[in-house]
Design an enzyme around this catalytic site. Structure first.
Site, short mmCIF file in Angstrom:
data_model
loop_
_atom_site.label_atom_id
_atom_site.label_comp_id
_atom_site.label_asym_id
_atom_site.label_seq_id
_atom_site.Cartn_x
_atom_site.Cartn_y
_atom_site.Cartn_z
N GLU A 50 0.82 -1.21 0.00
CA GLU A 50 0.00 0.00 0.00
C GLU A 50 0.86 1.27 0.00
O GLU A 50 0.56 2.21 -0.72
CB GLU A 50 -0.94 0.03 1.21
CG GLU A 50 -2.07 -0.98 1.15
CD GLU A 50 -3.17 -0.64 0.15
OE1 GLU A 50 -3.07 0.37 -0.58
OE2 GLU A 50 -4.13 -1.42 0.08
N ASP A 67 -6.20 8.16 -0.84
CA ASP A 67 -5.80 7.18 0.17
C ASP A 67 -4.67 7.77 1.01
O ASP A 67 -3.80 8.46 0.49
CB ASP A 67 -5.31 5.89 -0.50
CG ASP A 67 -6.44 5.16 -1.21
OD1 ASP A 67 -7.61 5.35 -0.84
OD2 ASP A 67 -6.13 4.37 -2.11
#
Length: 147
Positions: A50, A67
């Site tokens: 991520e 994000d």
């Protein structure tokens, strides 16, 4: 005073990058946040894919979706961007809370998402890269009882 200000200005680009964990640092910090040993490798793997272990990582998905942080918690669904854009804020925190080294709120949010999704299906990074990983992924970290 001017010397301190100059030093602060020199350091700002580095502060903006956040903290970049090593694999083993993150494993130990997650363990301290009560992440189960049996799942520790999954969390560490997901954080790598991520954010490359960067607490300040930001990824713009669309005009209304960004994000944030180590686990790339989404501004539309799971945190409040505090910018006037619509947000569901499912984890009940401002997005800025996920871009520091205090993992308490990050872990609580990911645990909530895991419960809601009955597993790791909320994370394409996990689904695409971490499902086949075993505890050997973090075996070099010297955490007793892994395996």
């Amino acid at each position: 005073m001017m010397h301190s200000l100059a030093l602060l200005l020199l350091c700002l680009p580095y502060l903006a990058q956040g903290y970049i964990y090593t694999k083993c640092e993150l494993a130990r910090d997650l363990l301290a946040e009560n992440v189960a040993k049996s799942e520790l490798h999954k969390w560490v793997c997901m954080a790598w894919y991520e954010s490359s272990f960067n607490t300040a990582a930001v990824n713009q998905n669309s005009p209304n979706s960004v994000d944030h942080g180590l686990f790339q918690i989404n501004s539309y669904w799971n945190c409040d961007p505090q910018n006037g854009k619509p947000a569901k804020n499912g984890c009940g925190h401002p997005c800025s809370d996920y871009k520091n080294t205090d993992l308490t709120d990050d872990v609580a949010c990911i645990k909530k998402l895991k419960r809601e999704h009955k597993g790791w299906g909320f994370s394409m990074s996990y689904t695409n890269n971490c499902q086949s990983k075993t505890s050997s992924y973090i075996s070099e970290c010297g955490i007793p009882g892994l395996g």
